[in-house]
Scaffold this motif. Structure first.
Motif, PDB file in Angstrom:
ATOM      1  N   GLY A 127     -20.025  60.887 -12.627  1.00  0.00           N
ATOM      2  CA  GLY A 127     -19.399  61.991 -11.899  1.00  0.00           C
ATOM      3  C   GLY A 127     -18.634  62.919 -12.823  1.00  0.00           C
ATOM      4  N   ILE A 128     -17.915  62.345 -13.782  1.00  0.00           N
ATOM      5  CA  ILE A 128     -17.174  63.162 -14.746  1.00  0.00           C
ATOM      6  C   ILE A 128     -18.133  64.001 -15.593  1.00  0.00           C
ATOM      7  CG2 ILE A 128     -15.676  63.080 -16.783  1.00  0.00           C
ATOM      8  CD1 ILE A 128     -14.381  60.595 -15.611  1.00  0.00           C
ATOM      9  N   ILE A 129     -19.254  63.378 -16.009  1.00  0.00           N
ATOM     10  CA  ILE A 129     -20.249  64.100 -16.814  1.00  0.00           C
ATOM     11  C   ILE A 129     -20.862  65.248 -16.006  1.00  0.00           C
ATOM     12  CG2 ILE A 129     -22.487  63.895 -17.947  1.00  0.00           C
ATOM     13  CD1 ILE A 129     -21.678  61.006 -18.679  1.00  0.00           C
ATOM     14  N   ILE A 130     -21.141  65.004 -14.719  1.00  0.00           N
ATOM     15  CA  ILE A 130     -21.677  66.062 -13.849  1.00  0.00           C
ATOM     16  C   ILE A 130     -20.685  67.212 -13.748  1.00  0.00           C
ATOM     17  CG2 ILE A 130     -22.235  66.633 -11.447  1.00  0.00           C
ATOM     18  CD1 ILE A 130     -23.547  63.853 -11.229  1.00  0.00           C
ATOM     19  N   ALA A 131     -19.408  66.885 -13.538  1.00  0.00           N
ATOM     20  CA  ALA A 131     -18.377  67.924 -13.431  1.00  0.00           C
ATOM     21  C   ALA A 131     -18.290  68.739 -14.715  1.00  0.00           C
ATOM     22  CB  ALA A 131     -17.024  67.275 -13.120  1.00  0.00           C
ATOM     23  N   ALA A 132     -18.301  68.062 -15.850  1.00  0.00           N
ATOM     24  CA  ALA A 132     -18.193  68.759 -17.136  1.00  0.00           C
ATOM     25  C   ALA A 132     -19.371  69.704 -17.347  1.00  0.00           C
ATOM     26  CB  ALA A 132     -18.120  67.743 -18.269  1.00  0.00           C
ATOM     27  N   SER A 133     -20.574  69.264 -16.996  1.00  0.00           N
ATOM     28  CA  SER A 133     -21.758  70.103 -17.215  1.00  0.00           C
ATOM     29  C   SER A 133     -21.756  71.321 -16.304  1.00  0.00           C
ATOM     30  CB  SER A 133     -23.026  69.269 -16.999  1.00  0.00           C
ATOM     31  OG  SER A 133     -23.120  68.809 -15.662  1.00  0.00           O
ATOM     32  N   PHE A 134     -21.329  71.164 -15.050  1.00  0.00           N
ATOM     33  CA  PHE A 134     -21.283  72.304 -14.141  1.00  0.00           C
ATOM     34  C   PHE A 134     -20.217  73.309 -14.562  1.00  0.00           C
ATOM     35  CE2 PHE A 134     -23.767  70.009 -10.848  1.00  0.00           C
ATOM     36  CZ  PHE A 134     -24.607  71.047 -10.488  1.00  0.00           C
ATOM     37  N   MET A 135     -19.131  72.825 -15.169  1.00  0.00           N
ATOM     38  CA  MET A 135     -18.086  73.736 -15.600  1.00  0.00           C
ATOM     39  C   MET A 135     -18.503  74.523 -16.841  1.00  0.00           C
ATOM     40  SD  MET A 135     -14.641  71.538 -14.791  1.00  0.00           S
ATOM     41  CE  MET A 135     -13.541  72.939 -15.003  1.00  0.00           C
ATOM     42  N   VAL A 136     -19.559  74.087 -17.507  1.00  0.00           N
ATOM     43  CA  VAL A 136     -20.128  74.846 -18.617  1.00  0.00           C
ATOM     44  C   VAL A 136     -21.132  75.862 -18.083  1.00  0.00           C
ATOM     45  CG1 VAL A 136     -21.546  74.721 -20.707  1.00  0.00           C
ATOM     46  CG2 VAL A 136     -19.779  72.992 -20.278  1.00  0.00           C
ATOM     47  N   ASP A 137     -22.060  75.398 -17.216  1.00  0.00           N
ATOM     48  CA  ASP A 137     -23.105  76.266 -16.680  1.00  0.00           C
ATOM     49  C   ASP A 137     -23.760  75.575 -15.486  1.00  0.00           C
ATOM     50  OD1 ASP A 137     -25.015  78.666 -17.138  1.00  0.00           O
ATOM     51  OD2 ASP A 137     -26.356  76.931 -16.972  1.00  0.00           O
ATOM     52  N   VAL A 138     -24.037  76.334 -14.428  1.00  0.00           N
ATOM     53  CA  VAL A 138     -24.624  75.757 -13.217  1.00  0.00           C
ATOM     54  C   VAL A 138     -26.000  75.171 -13.506  1.00  0.00           C
ATOM     55  CG1 VAL A 138     -25.531  76.276 -10.914  1.00  0.00           C
ATOM     56  CG2 VAL A 138     -23.326  77.208 -11.623  1.00  0.00           C
ATOM     57  N   HIS A 139     -26.819  75.885 -14.264  1.00  0.00           N
ATOM     58  CA  HIS A 139     -28.151  75.371 -14.570  1.00  0.00           C
ATOM     59  C   HIS A 139     -28.074  74.072 -15.366  1.00  0.00           C
ATOM     60  CE1 HIS A 139     -29.092  79.652 -13.710  1.00  0.00           C
ATOM     61  NE2 HIS A 139     -30.178  79.135 -13.167  1.00  0.00           N
ATOM     62  N   LEU A 140     -27.136  74.015 -16.317  1.00  0.00           N
ATOM     63  CA  LEU A 140     -26.933  72.784 -17.083  1.00  0.00           C
ATOM     64  C   LEU A 140     -26.501  71.656 -16.156  1.00  0.00           C
ATOM     65  CD1 LEU A 140     -26.703  71.223 -19.755  1.00  0.00           C
ATOM     66  CD2 LEU A 140     -24.351  72.084 -19.945  1.00  0.00           C
ATOM     67  N   GLY A 141     -25.642  71.979 -15.183  1.00  0.00           N
ATOM     68  CA  GLY A 141     -25.186  70.978 -14.224  1.00  0.00           C
ATOM     69  C   GLY A 141     -26.311  70.424 -13.390  1.00  0.00           C
ATOM     70  N   ILE A 142     -27.217  71.311 -12.945  1.00  0.00           N
ATOM     71  CA  ILE A 142     -28.349  70.862 -12.127  1.00  0.00           C
ATOM     72  C   ILE A 142     -29.265  69.954 -12.934  1.00  0.00           C
ATOM     73  CG2 ILE A 142     -30.439  71.633 -10.922  1.00  0.00           C
ATOM     74  CD1 ILE A 142     -28.875  74.172 -10.152  1.00  0.00           C
ATOM     75  N   VAL A 143     -29.585  70.366 -14.159  1.00  0.00           N
ATOM     76  CA  VAL A 143     -30.454  69.556 -15.013  1.00  0.00           C
ATOM     77  C   VAL A 143     -29.807  68.209 -15.309  1.00  0.00           C
ATOM     78  CG1 VAL A 143     -31.482  69.382 -17.305  1.00  0.00           C
ATOM     79  CG2 VAL A 143     -31.605  71.531 -16.049  1.00  0.00           C
ATOM     80  N   THR A 144     -28.515  68.220 -15.615  1.00  0.00           N
ATOM     81  CA  THR A 144     -27.796  66.977 -15.909  1.00  0.00           C
ATOM     82  C   THR A 144     -27.799  66.049 -14.702  1.00  0.00           C
ATOM     83  OG1 THR A 144     -26.350  68.107 -17.490  1.00  0.00           O
ATOM     84  CG2 THR A 144     -25.585  65.993 -16.624  1.00  0.00           C
ATOM     85  N   SER A 145     -27.590  66.609 -13.520  1.00  0.00           N
ATOM     86  CA  SER A 145     -27.573  65.803 -12.295  1.00  0.00           C
ATOM     87  C   SER A 145     -28.930  65.152 -12.049  1.00  0.00           C
ATOM     88  CB  SER A 145     -27.193  66.672 -11.097  1.00  0.00           C
ATOM     89  OG  SER A 145     -25.904  67.230 -11.273  1.00  0.00           O
ATOM     90  N   LEU A 146     -30.009  65.916 -12.227  1.00  0.00           N
ATOM     91  CA  LEU A 146     -31.352  65.366 -12.054  1.00  0.00           C
ATOM     92  C   LEU A 146     -31.624  64.265 -13.075  1.00  0.00           C
ATOM     93  CD1 LEU A 146     -33.395  68.642 -11.372  1.00  0.00           C
ATOM     94  CD2 LEU A 146     -32.746  66.869  -9.726  1.00  0.00           C
ATOM     95  N   ALA A 147     -31.145  64.467 -14.297  1.00  0.00           N
ATOM     96  CA  ALA A 147     -31.330  63.462 -15.344  1.00  0.00           C
ATOM     97  C   ALA A 147     -30.592  62.174 -15.002  1.00  0.00           C
ATOM     98  CB  ALA A 147     -30.840  64.007 -16.684  1.00  0.00           C
ATOM     99  N   ILE A 148     -29.385  62.309 -14.471  1.00  0.00           N
ATOM    100  CA  ILE A 148     -28.587  61.135 -14.107  1.00  0.00           C
ATOM    101  C   ILE A 148     -29.261  60.365 -12.973  1.00  0.00           C
ATOM    102  CG2 ILE A 148     -26.436  60.434 -12.965  1.00  0.00           C
ATOM    103  CD1 ILE A 148     -24.986  62.463 -14.728  1.00  0.00           C
TER     104      ILE A 148
END
Length: 257
Positions: A127-148
C-alpha cells in the motif's frame, strides 16, 4: 479522480483481486493436492523474501547491517510469538501441540497465524509503495498497482495452502486472506497522509515481513516434508519448491520487463 481516490481504489481492488485469483486456484483443488501446495508455498515464500522483499529493503536503506539485524531479531520474535500461541492452547507437558505431527495432520493453526502476520506486513508495504508511485505520476501508479496484483497472486496461493495445512476451513482461509488484504488499503492511505515519515519505516517493516516468511518456511513447513522419505516424494517436493521459486521469479521478470 484525485490522487487519494486512485490510491484507495487501486489498493482496495488490488488486494481483493489477488485474493480472488488465488482462491479460484486453491479452493477448487482436491484435498490430495494440499501436500503439493505446501511444497509450492515453501518455494513461493522463500522466493518472495530473497528475490523481492529483502532486495527492496536493502535498496531503500542506508544501513544494510540494520536490515540484516532486523531480520535476525524478527526470526527470534516470531519464534517467541509461536511459543506464545502454543502456550495459549496447551498448559501441560504432554499436549499434542508438543508432539511432531505426521504428514497430513494439522499443526493447530500455528503456521496459519504466522503467515497472516507476515502477509499483513507485506500488504501494508504494498500500500505504501502504491501511494508513493501515484504521488509521482498516475500512470506510474496504475502500472505499479497492476504489477503488485500480478506479484501477489502466487504468494496468496502459498498463503492459502499454509492456512489449509494449518487446519483452517476453506471459508475461513478465504476470510483471513481477504481481511489481510485490507492492510494494502491502510498502507496506501497512511502512505499518502504521512509519506515521508512512513518511507523511513519501510526497510524495517520489510525486514520484519521477510523474517516472518523465512520462519514459516524453514521452521514450520520444511520439517513436515521430511516425514515423506520415499525418493518419489522427495523429487516431487523439490520440483514443486522449484516451481514456487520459478513462479515468483517469472513474475518479477515480467514486471521489471
Amino acid at each position: 479522480m484525485s490522487i487519494l481516490a486512485w490510491i484507495v481504489t487501486t489498493s482496495l481492488l488490488g488486494g481483493i483481486l489477488s485474493v480472488l485469483a488465488a482462491a479460484l486456484f486453491v479452493l477448487t483443488a482436491r484435498a490430495q493436492y494440499l501436500g503439493g501446495l505446501v511444497s509450492f508455498a515453501i518455494g513461493a515464500l522463500l522466493a518472495a523474501v530473497f528475490l523481492d522483499i529483502l532486495p527492496e529493503a536493502i535498496k531503500l536503506t542506508t544501513n544494510v547491517s540494520a536490515v540484516s539485524a532486523t531480520v535476525l531479531l524478527g526470526i527470534l520474535l516470531f519464534f517467541t510469538l509461536e511459543k506464545v500461541l502454543i502456550w495459549r492452547h496447551c498448559h501441560h507437558e504432554h499436549c499434542e501441540a508438543h508432539e511432531p505431527h505426521e504428514h497430513g495432520e494439522h499443526d493447530h493453526g500455528r503456521s496459519g497465524a504466522m503467515v497472516i502476520v507476515g502477509d499483513t506486513f507485506h500488504n501494508f508495504i504494498d500500500g505504501i509503495i502504491i501511494a508513493a508511485s501515484f504521488m509521482v505520476d498516475v500512470h506510474l501508479g496504475i502500472v505499479t498497482s497492476l504489477a503488485i496484483i500480478a506479484h501477489e497472486i502466487p504468494q496468496e496461493v502459498g498463503d492459502f495452502a499454509v492456512l489449509l495445512h494449518s487446519g483452517y476451513t476453506k471459508k475461513r482461509a478465504f476470510q483471513l486472506n481477504l481481511i489481510s488484504s485490507f492492510a494494502t488499503l491502510v498502507g496506501g492511505v497512511l502512505g499518502y497522509v504521512a509519506l515521508q515519515d512512513m518511507q523511513s519505516l519501510v526497510p524495517t517493516l520489510l525486514a520484519l515481513a521477510a523474517a516472518s516468511l523465512i520462519y514459516i518456511a524453514v521452521a514450520d513447513l520444511i520439517p513436515g516434508l521430511h516425514k515423506r522419505t520415499h525418493i518419489r516424494d522427495t523429487v516431487q517436493q523439490v520440483l514443486l519448491i522449484a516451481a514456487g521459486i520459478a513462479t515468483v521469479a517469472m513474475a518479477n521478470y515480467l514486471i521489471e520487463g
